[in-house]
Enzyme design. Structure first.
Site, PDB file in Angstrom:
ATOM      1  CB  ILE A   1      22.506  28.714  45.285  1.00  0.00           C
ATOM      2  CG1 ILE A   1      23.553  29.059  44.216  1.00  0.00           C
ATOM      3  CG2 ILE A   1      23.155  28.097  46.514  1.00  0.00           C
ATOM      4  CD1 ILE A   1      24.551  30.111  44.652  1.00  0.00           C
TER       5      ILE A   1
ATOM      6  CB  THR B   1      36.906  37.162  48.180  1.00  0.00           C
ATOM      7  OG1 THR B   1      38.330  37.168  48.031  1.00  0.00           O
ATOM      8  CG2 THR B   1      36.302  37.709  46.891  1.00  0.00           C
ATOM      9  CG  ASP B   2      41.366  39.325  50.261  1.00  0.00           C
ATOM     10  OD1 ASP B   2      41.048  38.511  49.360  1.00  0.00           O
ATOM     11  OD2 ASP B   2      42.369  39.157  50.977  1.00  0.00           O
ATOM     12  CD  GLU B   3      41.231  36.489  44.987  1.00  0.00           C
ATOM     13  OE1 GLU B   3      41.302  36.611  43.754  1.00  0.00           O
ATOM     14  OE2 GLU B   3      41.346  35.396  45.567  1.00  0.00           O
TER      15      GLU B   3
ATOM     16  CE1 TYR C   1      35.749  33.752  43.994  1.00  0.00           C
ATOM     17  CE2 TYR C   1      37.904  34.750  44.363  1.00  0.00           C
ATOM     18  CZ  TYR C   1      36.719  34.254  44.855  1.00  0.00           C
ATOM     19  OH  TYR C   1      36.483  34.256  46.209  1.00  0.00           O
TER      20      TYR C   1
ATOM     21  CE  LYS D   1      32.268  35.793  46.616  1.00  0.00           C
ATOM     22  NZ  LYS D   1      31.166  35.005  47.247  1.00  0.00           N
TER      23      LYS D   1
ATOM     24  CG  ASP E   1      52.744  35.366  38.107  1.00  0.00           C
ATOM     25  OD1 ASP E   1      51.930  34.654  38.710  1.00  0.00           O
ATOM     26  OD2 ASP E   1      53.085  36.508  38.495  1.00  0.00           O
TER      27      ASP E   1
END
Length: 361
Positions: free
Chosen positions: A61, A134-136, A160, A164, A304
């Site tokens: 792209i 995204t909701d993030e 990330y 976005k 985590d």
């Protein structure tokens, strides 16, 4: 009839959208632009190889000149932008690719769209640039916080989600500054067919079948809203066809689960299938259920990850009120379809695991 360019159309959500669109609008022309990085898989589109209204172009792209050529050559009036680096763990270890694709790539598309569709500002060509996000980008929620809305301030917590968020702002800027006819949708976690097996649900499904550990980050109590991928495709369709230009719409499943509950459910549903379908024990002889054991024995807690958001959830009031959107699949029906697809498409995910799906790239 629409002539639509879909970026990232060989990836998980993009490929599902390609199939959805051609089924819903068989008269439309669909062109897919995909660089076929690790997440792009031509097998996702194999059934369309001889489709008379489907075209595939392998390219990045970031190639603005090529995008402009495609917009002109195919007389594209709708661009749906899925292409993105999307795996949070990968963004932590190698953020540069996320900035290059998610920010610079999106900007290249916007510039191309402006140059073609707004070449004569006095007579702009009919068009829509739809950006899939995204909701993030909204950050994280505490367990009892209200769900994210379209007006929630952005607070991304990973490379990330930061990349976005930047792309979302660029799309908005091209609408406000240049008048490009845009829309954006921010979705919750998708699941369904063609899901790359590094994400939670397909990873756990395939690991169960191979008797591998099911890694659970931290305490496993991170909460996600899960959206069946075809419901996501329907939501995007509504936004493109009926949504207001310049607006953002959240698309969610209204279906929150903790990670550990998702994994426990997957274990139970897979074990039930082994109990009622004897051929599965022959097909997957290493699976715990093939040897009289529970799949839950594979659950393993691991350290985590850095910057791990505790909870995501999006409010869908706006898209429901304006466009009449509601998910068609419950989680019960969607997860059953997903499990059965993976059981019946072993060759697909084996090829992803061993890398042979990349041989044609």
């Amino acid at each position: 009839m629409n002539r639509i360019l879909i970026t990232g159309g060989a990836g998980f959500i993009g490929a599902n959208f390609v199939h959805y669109w051609l089924n819903q609008y068989p008269q439309d022309e669909v062109t897919v632009l995909d660089a076929l990085t690790y997440a792009g898989n031509m097998q996702n589109l194999a059934s369309l190889a001889d489709h008379p209204r489907f075209h595939f172009v392998k390219a990045s792209i970031n190639n603005q000149e090529l995008v402009e050529y495609l917009l002109r050559e195919h007389k594209i009036d709708t661009l749906v932008h899925f292409a993105a680096e999307s795996h949070v763990d990968r963004s932590i270890t190698g953020p540069d690719a996320f900035l290059e694709t998610n920010i610079m790539g999106t900007h290249a598309l916007l510039k191309a769209a402006r140059n073609v569709w707004l070449a004569d500002p006095a007579k702009p060509l009919p068009h829509r640039f739809h950006h899939v996000s995204t909701d993030e980008v909204y950050g994280t929620l505490a367990p009892h916080d209200p769900a994210f809305t379209e007006t929630t301030p952005y607070a991304p917590n990973s490379p990330y989600s930061a990349s976005k968020a930047a792309s979302d702002h660029l799309v908005r800027a091209y609408f406000e500054t240049y008048g490009l006819q845009v829309s954006t949708s921010n979705c919750s976690n998708n699941y369904g067919f063609y899901h790359f097996p590094e994400k939670l649900i397909p990873l756990c499904l395939t690991n169960i079948l191979d008797n591998k550990a099911l890694p659970i980050y931290g305490d496993g109590l991170q909460i996600r809203d899960w959206l069946y991928v075809e419901d996501h495709c329907r939501g995007i369709d509504l936004v493109i066809k009926q949504g207001r230009v310049g607006e953002t719409y959240n698309i969610g499943g209204v279906n929150e689960w903790t990670n550990i509950d998702i994994v426990n459910l997957l274990c139970e549903l897979v074990d039930q299938r082994f109990a009622t379908q004897p051929h599965l024990a022959k097909q997957f002889p290493h699976a715990p259920a093939a040897n009289g054991q529970s799949s839950k024995s594979l659950i393993t807690y691991v350290t985590d990850r850095a910057g791990h958001d505790r909870r995501y959830a999006v409010a869908t009031d706006k898209i429901k009120a304006e466009l009449g959107y509601e998910p068609c699949e419950t989680f019960a029906t969607g997860i059953e379809k997903t499990i059965d697809w993976y059981l019946n498409n072993e060759a697909w995910w084996r090829a992803v695991q061993d890398g042979s799906y990349q041989q044609d790239k």
